[in-house]
Design an enzyme around this catalytic site. Structure first.
Site, PDB file in Angstrom:
ATOM      1  CE  LYS A   1      -4.537   1.493  -0.415  1.00 26.69           C
ATOM      2  NZ  LYS A   1      -4.588   0.509   0.644  1.00 26.69           N
TER       3      LYS A   1
ATOM      4  CB  SER B   1      -0.961  -0.010   1.192  1.00 25.97           C
ATOM      5  OG  SER B   1      -2.019  -0.901   0.932  1.00 25.97           O
TER       6      SER B   1
ATOM      7  CB  SER C   1      -4.002   1.391   4.344  1.00 28.26           C
ATOM      8  OG  SER C   1      -3.254   1.121   3.186  1.00 28.26           O
TER       9      SER C   1
END
Length: 298
Positions: free
Chosen positions: A74, A71, A132
Site C-alpha cells: 500500500k 500490505s 490498512s
C-alpha cells in the site's frame, strides 16, 4: 495488514535468536575494536537498512530475495495516487458496494467505509495507511485508474504501480494487486521496499499520513448529513514505542508473515529500512527497533 486468516498459526520458534555461533566467531578473532557496533540478529527472513540522507547501506539480510509483501504494497498505492498530476486531495469518492464485497470475500483488513458515503481522497489515504483498509485501496485504484469498467481501471492502476517501480529502480519487484492480496505475483525485496519508502517520504502529504497515530474521518452520507467515522488507529506500533519514528507501514499474511517498513529521525539523521517475513507482530517491531538502533549507532 491482511487479517482474519482462519486456522493459521505462525510459528514463533524462529524468533529465538541463536547467538552462540556469533560469539564463537568473535572469540576466534579476538575482542571487537573499541567503539565497534555489533551487527544485530533479527528473526525476519529478510532485512535492509539505509541512511536516508546519504542512501548508504547500513544492514542487509537477504536484501534482494523476492518475498510476498502483504500490505506494505500500500506504500506504492499511496505513492501512485500522490503522483497524479493536478491531484485534488479534497475530491470526493463515493464508496461502492464492490469495495465492501471485496473485503468480505477476502476477509481483508478494512477501514469500514460505508457504501454510499462520499469520502475525500485525503481521507482514503488515511484509511489506506493507518488501519490498512483494503476497501480504501480499492476505492483509490478505482478512482485513479483509467478505463470504462472497474476491472479495467484497477488493471490500469496496478500498471501504474509497476511503471513507478521500474522508474525507481525496483528491479526485484512486481505488483499484481492494489493492496497486497496478491494473485501469485505480488512480491518485492527489503532493498526495493526501502527505496520505495524513501521516495514516498518526499511527499509532505505521505509523511503527514504515515506518522499519524489516529485519525477520525467525517464523511458525507447519501442524504447529505455528516458521519463521524470510528477513529482509525495506525497499525505501526513503533510510532508509540520508538522515539523519533516517522512511519511507515505494516504488512502481514499467510505467505508474507509479518512485515514492516520503518523510518525514524534522531538528531537530524533519518534511518529507513524494511523487515520481511518476521515471526509475529511483536517480533517485527523488535527486529525494526534493533535495526534502527544499529543504524543510528553507525
Amino acid at each position: 495488514m491482511i487479517t482474519g486468516i482462519k486456522g493459521t498459526r505462525f510459528r514463533r520458534a524462529a524468533a529465538v535468536t541463536v547467538t552462540t555461533g556469533a560469539v564463537l566467531a568473535a572469540g576466534a578473532f579476538g575482542a571487537a575494536p573499541a567503539g565497534a557496533v555489533t551487527t544485530p540478529t533479527i528473526a525476519a527472513a529478510g532485512g535492509y537498512v539505509m541512511n536516508n540522507g546519504t542512501a548508504k547501506t547500513l544492514y542487509t539480510k537477504a536484501a534482494d530475495t523476492k518475498r510476498s509483501t502483504g500490505s506494505t504494497t500500500k506504500i506504492m498505492t499511496a505513492k501512485v495516487v500522490l503522483s497524479q498530476p493536478n491531484l485534488n486531495l479534497d475530491a470526493k469518492v463515493t464508496i461502492q458496494k464492490a469495495y465492501s464485497d471485496y473485503i468480505v470475500a477476502n476477509t481483508a483488513s478494512s477501514a469500514h467505509l460505508i457504501v454510499g458515503d462520499k469520502v475525500t481522497v485525503r481521507q482514503l489515504l488515511y484509511g489506506l495507511m493507518l488501519p490498512s483498509g483494503c476497501d480504501a485501496a480499492y476505492a483509490l485504484a478505482d478512482k485513479f485508474g483509467s478505463g470504462t469498467t472497474r476491472d479495467a481501471r484497477v488493471k490500469s492502476f496496478i500498471g501504474k504501480m509497476n511503471t513507478t517501480a521500474r522508474s525507481l529502480g525496483m528491479t526485484n519487484t512486481k505488483f499484481d494487486s492494489f493492496d497486497g492480496i496478491g494473485n501469485g505475483s505480488n512480491y518485492s525485496t527489503p532493498r526495493d521496499l526501502t527505496k520505495l519508502a524513501s521516495s514516498a517520504m518526499k511527499s509532505t502529504t505521505f509523511k503527514t499520513v504515515v506518522k499519524t497515530k489516529s485519525y477520525t474521518a467525517k464523511t458525507v452520507t447519501k442524504t447529505g448529513s455528516t458521519r463521524t467515522m470510528a477513529a482509525w488507529t495506525n497499525t505501526n506500533t513503533l510510532l508509540s514505542s520508538y522515539s523519533g519514528t516517522i512511519g511507515v507501514k505494516t504488512g502481514s499474511g499467510p505467505e508474507a508473515k509479518y512485515c514492516l517498513v520503518f523510518a525514524a529521525t534522531r538528531n537530524g539523521k533519518t534511518i529507513i529500512g524494511t523487515v520481511l517475513a518476521s515471526t509475529s507482530i511483536t517480533q517485527r517491531a523488535t527486529d525494526a527497533t534493533k535495526l534502527l538502533n544499529y543504524g543510528f549507532a553507525r
